[in-house]
Design a protein around this motif. Structure first.
Motif, PDB file in Angstrom:
ATOM      1  N   ALA A 153     -39.206  32.810  -9.049  1.00  0.00           N
ATOM      2  CA  ALA A 153     -38.645  32.503 -10.365  1.00  0.00           C
ATOM      3  C   ALA A 153     -38.534  30.998 -10.587  1.00  0.00           C
ATOM      4  CB  ALA A 153     -37.277  33.165 -10.513  1.00  0.00           C
ATOM      5  N   VAL A 154     -38.044  30.283  -9.592  1.00  0.00           N
ATOM      6  CA  VAL A 154     -37.868  28.829  -9.720  1.00  0.00           C
ATOM      7  C   VAL A 154     -39.210  28.130  -9.870  1.00  0.00           C
ATOM      8  CG1 VAL A 154     -37.127  26.741  -8.495  1.00  0.00           C
ATOM      9  CG2 VAL A 154     -35.652  28.760  -8.523  1.00  0.00           C
ATOM     10  N   ASN A 155     -40.209  28.563  -9.112  1.00  0.00           N
ATOM     11  CA  ASN A 155     -41.522  27.926  -9.190  1.00  0.00           C
ATOM     12  C   ASN A 155     -42.167  28.130 -10.557  1.00  0.00           C
ATOM     13  OD1 ASN A 155     -43.783  26.540  -7.629  1.00  0.00           O
ATOM     14  ND2 ASN A 155     -44.826  28.366  -8.366  1.00  0.00           N
ATOM     15  N   ASP A 156     -42.062  29.338 -11.092  1.00  0.00           N
ATOM     16  CA  ASP A 156     -42.632  29.607 -12.416  1.00  0.00           C
ATOM     17  C   ASP A 156     -41.976  28.736 -13.475  1.00  0.00           C
ATOM     18  OD1 ASP A 156     -44.352  31.473 -11.382  1.00  0.00           O
ATOM     19  OD2 ASP A 156     -43.144  33.216 -11.952  1.00  0.00           O
ATOM     20  N   THR A 157     -40.668  28.590 -13.385  1.00  0.00           N
ATOM     21  CA  THR A 157     -39.939  27.774 -14.357  1.00  0.00           C
ATOM     22  C   THR A 157     -40.284  26.296 -14.211  1.00  0.00           C
ATOM     23  OG1 THR A 157     -38.109  29.355 -14.334  1.00  0.00           O
ATOM     24  CG2 THR A 157     -37.639  27.157 -15.180  1.00  0.00           C
ATOM     25  N   ARG A 158     -40.487  25.866 -12.986  1.00  0.00           N
ATOM     26  CA  ARG A 158     -40.708  24.435 -12.729  1.00  0.00           C
ATOM     27  C   ARG A 158     -41.990  23.935 -13.381  1.00  0.00           C
ATOM     28  NH1 ARG A 158     -38.572  20.681  -9.863  1.00  0.00           N
ATOM     29  NH2 ARG A 158     -39.764  18.848  -9.196  1.00  0.00           N
ATOM     30  N   LYS A 159     -43.040  24.708 -13.330  1.00  0.00           N
ATOM     31  CA  LYS A 159     -44.320  24.246 -13.873  1.00  0.00           C
ATOM     32  C   LYS A 159     -44.195  23.887 -15.341  1.00  0.00           C
ATOM     33  CE  LYS A 159     -47.013  27.132 -10.699  1.00  0.00           C
ATOM     34  NZ  LYS A 159     -47.973  28.249 -10.607  1.00  0.00           N
ATOM     35  N   ARG A 160     -43.550  24.738 -16.099  1.00  0.00           N
ATOM     36  CA  ARG A 160     -43.354  24.476 -17.515  1.00  0.00           C
ATOM     37  C   ARG A 160     -42.418  23.287 -17.712  1.00  0.00           C
ATOM     38  NH1 ARG A 160     -45.735  26.578 -22.352  1.00  0.00           N
ATOM     39  NH2 ARG A 160     -44.289  26.070 -24.037  1.00  0.00           N
ATOM     40  N   ALA A 161     -41.425  23.165 -16.842  1.00  0.00           N
ATOM     41  CA  ALA A 161     -40.472  22.063 -16.947  1.00  0.00           C
ATOM     42  C   ALA A 161     -41.153  20.709 -16.767  1.00  0.00           C
ATOM     43  CB  ALA A 161     -39.363  22.228 -15.908  1.00  0.00           C
ATOM     44  N   MET A 162     -42.253  20.670 -16.016  1.00  0.00           N
ATOM     45  CA  MET A 162     -42.964  19.405 -15.830  1.00  0.00           C
ATOM     46  C   MET A 162     -43.564  18.912 -17.145  1.00  0.00           C
ATOM     47  SD  MET A 162     -42.485  18.504 -12.684  1.00  0.00           S
ATOM     48  CE  MET A 162     -40.837  19.176 -12.984  1.00  0.00           C
ATOM     49  N   GLY A 163     -43.962  19.835 -18.007  1.00  0.00           N
ATOM     50  CA  GLY A 163     -44.431  19.443 -19.328  1.00  0.00           C
ATOM     51  C   GLY A 163     -43.318  18.786 -20.124  1.00  0.00           C
ATOM     52  N   ARG A 164     -42.124  19.357 -20.042  1.00  0.00           N
ATOM     53  CA  ARG A 164     -40.978  18.765 -20.740  1.00  0.00           C
ATOM     54  C   ARG A 164     -40.627  17.405 -20.161  1.00  0.00           C
ATOM     55  NH1 ARG A 164     -39.275  24.190 -20.248  1.00  0.00           N
ATOM     56  NH2 ARG A 164     -37.786  23.667 -18.585  1.00  0.00           N
ATOM     57  N   LYS A 165     -40.860  17.236 -18.873  1.00  0.00           N
ATOM     58  CA  LYS A 165     -40.588  15.945 -18.234  1.00  0.00           C
ATOM     59  C   LYS A 165     -41.493  14.862 -18.818  1.00  0.00           C
ATOM     60  CE  LYS A 165     -39.996  14.042 -13.576  1.00  0.00           C
ATOM     61  NZ  LYS A 165     -38.517  14.120 -13.543  1.00  0.00           N
ATOM     62  N   ILE A 194     -34.246  20.087  -4.598  1.00  0.00           N
ATOM     63  CA  ILE A 194     -33.544  18.902  -4.115  1.00  0.00           C
ATOM     64  C   ILE A 194     -33.973  17.675  -4.919  1.00  0.00           C
ATOM     65  CG2 ILE A 194     -33.278  17.332  -2.145  1.00  0.00           C
ATOM     66  CD1 ILE A 194     -31.633  19.878  -1.907  1.00  0.00           C
ATOM     67  N   ALA A 195     -35.252  17.636  -5.311  1.00  0.00           N
ATOM     68  CA  ALA A 195     -35.743  16.527  -6.137  1.00  0.00           C
ATOM     69  C   ALA A 195     -34.989  16.457  -7.462  1.00  0.00           C
ATOM     70  CB  ALA A 195     -37.239  16.678  -6.385  1.00  0.00           C
ATOM     71  N   ASP A 196     -34.762  17.618  -8.075  1.00  0.00           N
ATOM     72  CA  ASP A 196     -34.003  17.645  -9.325  1.00  0.00           C
ATOM     73  C   ASP A 196     -32.596  17.099  -9.122  1.00  0.00           C
ATOM     74  OD1 ASP A 196     -36.184  18.772 -10.567  1.00  0.00           O
ATOM     75  OD2 ASP A 196     -35.423  20.832 -10.467  1.00  0.00           O
ATOM     76  N   LEU A 197     -31.988  17.459  -8.006  1.00  0.00           N
ATOM     77  CA  LEU A 197     -30.649  16.954  -7.704  1.00  0.00           C
ATOM     78  C   LEU A 197     -30.680  15.449  -7.481  1.00  0.00           C
ATOM     79  CD1 LEU A 197     -27.672  17.519  -7.165  1.00  0.00           C
ATOM     80  CD2 LEU A 197     -28.263  18.008  -4.784  1.00  0.00           C
ATOM     81  N   GLY A 231     -47.405  -3.437 -15.357  1.00  0.00           N
ATOM     82  CA  GLY A 231     -47.091  -3.340 -16.777  1.00  0.00           C
ATOM     83  C   GLY A 231     -46.896  -1.935 -17.278  1.00  0.00           C
ATOM     84  N   LEU A 232     -46.646  -0.994 -16.375  1.00  0.00           N
ATOM     85  CA  LEU A 232     -46.465   0.406 -16.753  1.00  0.00           C
ATOM     86  C   LEU A 232     -45.016   0.840 -16.562  1.00  0.00           C
ATOM     87  CD1 LEU A 232     -49.612   1.816 -14.964  1.00  0.00           C
ATOM     88  CD2 LEU A 232     -49.199   2.108 -17.411  1.00  0.00           C
ATOM     89  N   ARG A 233     -44.542   1.689 -17.462  1.00  0.00           N
ATOM     90  CA  ARG A 233     -43.269   2.396 -17.242  1.00  0.00           C
ATOM     91  C   ARG A 233     -43.600   3.647 -16.433  1.00  0.00           C
ATOM     92  NH1 ARG A 233     -43.282   1.212 -22.671  1.00  0.00           N
ATOM     93  NH2 ARG A 233     -43.946   3.378 -23.148  1.00  0.00           N
ATOM     94  N   VAL A 234     -42.783   3.948 -15.449  1.00  0.00           N
ATOM     95  CA  VAL A 234     -43.130   5.064 -14.567  1.00  0.00           C
ATOM     96  C   VAL A 234     -41.977   6.053 -14.460  1.00  0.00           C
ATOM     97  CG1 VAL A 234     -42.396   3.833 -12.477  1.00  0.00           C
ATOM     98  CG2 VAL A 234     -44.030   5.740 -12.296  1.00  0.00           C
ATOM     99  N   THR A 235     -42.327   7.329 -14.452  1.00  0.00           N
ATOM    100  CA  THR A 235     -41.397   8.411 -14.158  1.00  0.00           C
ATOM    101  C   THR A 235     -41.957   9.192 -12.985  1.00  0.00           C
ATOM    102  OG1 THR A 235     -40.687   8.625 -16.462  1.00  0.00           O
ATOM    103  CG2 THR A 235     -40.313  10.515 -15.018  1.00  0.00           C
ATOM    104  N   GLY A 236     -41.157   9.302 -11.926  1.00  0.00           N
ATOM    105  CA  GLY A 236     -41.606  10.037 -10.752  1.00  0.00           C
ATOM    106  C   GLY A 236     -40.828  11.339 -10.595  1.00  0.00           C
ATOM    107  N   ILE A 237     -40.953  11.911  -9.422  1.00  0.00           N
ATOM    108  CA  ILE A 237     -40.272  13.158  -9.101  1.00  0.00           C
ATOM    109  C   ILE A 237     -39.156  12.864  -8.096  1.00  0.00           C
ATOM    110  CG2 ILE A 237     -40.479  15.392  -7.943  1.00  0.00           C
ATOM    111  CD1 ILE A 237     -41.762  15.521 -10.567  1.00  0.00           C
ATOM    112  N   GLY A 238     -37.931  13.280  -8.408  1.00  0.00           N
ATOM    113  CA  GLY A 238     -36.829  13.138  -7.479  1.00  0.00           C
ATOM    114  C   GLY A 238     -36.359  11.713  -7.297  1.00  0.00           C
ATOM    115  N   LYS A 239     -36.487  10.915  -8.330  1.00  0.00           N
ATOM    116  CA  LYS A 239     -36.032   9.519  -8.281  1.00  0.00           C
ATOM    117  C   LYS A 239     -35.224   9.235  -9.534  1.00  0.00           C
ATOM    118  CE  LYS A 239     -40.174   8.173  -5.723  1.00  0.00           C
ATOM    119  NZ  LYS A 239     -39.561   7.666  -4.490  1.00  0.00           N
ATOM    120  N   SER A 240     -34.145   8.486  -9.395  1.00  0.00           N
ATOM    121  CA  SER A 240     -33.257   8.248 -10.528  1.00  0.00           C
ATOM    122  C   SER A 240     -33.937   7.368 -11.563  1.00  0.00           C
ATOM    123  CB  SER A 240     -31.972   7.576 -10.036  1.00  0.00           C
ATOM    124  OG  SER A 240     -32.264   6.336  -9.411  1.00  0.00           O
TER     125      SER A 240
END
Length: 435
Positions: free
Chosen positions: A291-303, A225-228, A426-435
């Motif tokens: 399957a989704v959990n295994d894929t997600r961990k690696r995807a966080m590196g790409r994030k 849901i966060a990805d969505l 003064g930081l740029r931030v990227t979170g989880i499940g936020k536009s």
């Protein structure tokens, strides 16, 4: 009651210490001589808040002892708990039960009186039947009864979970065995109304796996849901709050993050799938969760790489938190392992800090520099990633962090900080499940 605990790992040591704190006489047995020697010096083999103090108190009181001598440990025991490891077996993901069966054989060879043999280890359905067969073969006159009593301890809160449980599950159809287990857990009824649920043995074994699989599904659901949310402009924290207020759903395990890890969920979901496969009953939801959990961990590196502009080569990334969750030193299947590997594969240099997990992480992480604190991890970094939500990461001096970094980029994989607070620093931030 006289209790023997076979195994001084996470479950065995915490359970033994808590049973002794209830007033029972407990002997913990382990083959590892160094571990037992360390316990005699009150050196814990694991990090668990309050455990060292609890062990020391009950050793002084004479209610808790440690030995490598199983024959001595099981002598005159009313109940003998098997609390040995059941790691995933290589090749098929099934739980490796060799330690459980070895313990059952040694118990059978050393029984001196009728006892209740309790499987505390997480074991697949039918394991108790095999333990019972071993006892019947090697100690046919012992009168021993086999009971399933799964544990539901959260690392970092295990003592509280043991003493104030949601429920205690006991699997046995034997009235005498049930009476012994009721007496062992009687102290819980003195300060609360935690139900002791008596079931059949196979049912108790399945309850443990079903509970962990359900929680893993819940975590994976909110992560998807966060990805969505990121794509449609919604906020996953508000979505989680909105659905969690529904009593049918509940608030717990709805914190979006980098995926689940640890000693239980990864191996238990795999073991449940193997049991279901053997029974020719497909568990498609659990299959998808794994399957989704295994894929997600690696995807966080790409994030993280995307937050750095899409190129990590030659850059330095600070990583805060290595253990799979706070208040433990457990690195098993920790998301940080996959995140760091993805960053290194992309050419980044990693500098990491964790309050308790560095020594456990060292043999698992190659070419990683370990920092002395969060600020040292951020010094000169092109990005800083919060992977594990330790309390000491919740009140960082963000302005100091921003000033120390080569590029003020924060990737908050646990949504600890509000965006406006981070940006004011003064930081740029990227979170989880936020536009």
């Amino acid at each position: 009651m006289r209790i023997t605990m076979i195994g001084t790992g996470y479950v065995g040591l915490v359970s033994g210490a808590c049973f002794s704190d209830f007033g029972h006489d407990v002997v913990c047995v382990d083959k590892d001589e160094r571990k037992i020697a360390a316990l005699h010096d009150n050196i814990m083999p694991i990090y668990e808040p309050g455990l060292a103090e609890l062990v020391a108190t009950n050793v002084r009181a004479g209610r808790l002892a440690f030995t490598t001598n199983l024959a001595e440990g099981v002598k005159d025991a009313d109940a003998i708990f098997i609390a040995v490891g059941t790691p995933s077996r290589r090749g098929d993901g099934h739980a490796d039960l060799s330690y459980v069966f070895a313990a059952a054989r040694e118990i059978a060879e050393n029984l001196t009186r009728p006892s209740v043999i309790v499987t505390k280890s997480t074991v697949p359905v039918g394991t108790g039947d095999e333990v019972e067969r071993i006892l019947a073969e090697l100690a046919p006159q012992s009168g021993a009864k086999v009971v399933s009593n799964p544990e539901f301890l959260r690392e970092g809160a295990a003592i509280s979970d043991f003493k104030r449980p949601d429920r205690v599950v006991v699997g046995s159809d034997d009235e005498a065995a049930r009476a012994v287990m009721a007496e062992i857990y009687r102290p819980l009824s003195l300060n609360q109304s935690a139900p002791v649920l008596f079931t059949g043995r196979r049912t108790a074994e399945l309850i443990k796996y079903a509970a962990n699989a359900f929680l893993a599904v819940k975590i994976t659901f909110i992560n998807e849901i966060a990805d969505l949310c990121e794509q449609v402009g919604a906020d996953v924290q508000e979505v989680a709050r909105g659905i969690g207020l529904d009593n049918r759903i509940g608030r717990k395990f709805l914190n979006a993050g980098p995926g689940y890890g640890g000693s239980c969920f990864p191996k238990d979901t795999l073991a449940l799938l193997k049991t279901a496969d053997d029974a020719e009953v497909p568990l498609r939801i659990v299959e998808a969760t794994v399957a989704v959990n295994d894929t997600r961990k690696r995807a966080m590196g790409r994030k993280v790489i995307k937050a750095m502009g899409g190129d990590a080569r030659g850059k330095t990334v600070g990583v805060l938190g290595l253990t799979f969750k706070p208040d433990t030193d457990d690195m098993r299947d920790a998301p940080s392992l996959s995140v760091i590997q993805a960053l290194q594969d992309a050419g980044a240099t990693v500098r990491a800090y964790d309050p308790e997990g560095i020594e456990q992480a060292r043999p698992m992480l190659k070419d990683v520099t370990f920092a002395t604190d969060a600020y040292a991890a951020a010094d000169g970094a092109d990005a800083l990633v919060i992977v594990t939500e330790w309390d000491e990461f919740r009140a960082l001096d963000l302005k100091r962090i921003a000033a120390a970094m080569a590029s003020p980029t924060l990737v908050d994989l646990r949504n600890i900080y509000p965006r406006d607070e981070v940006e004011r620093a003064g930081l740029r931030v990227t979170g989880i499940g936020k536009s």
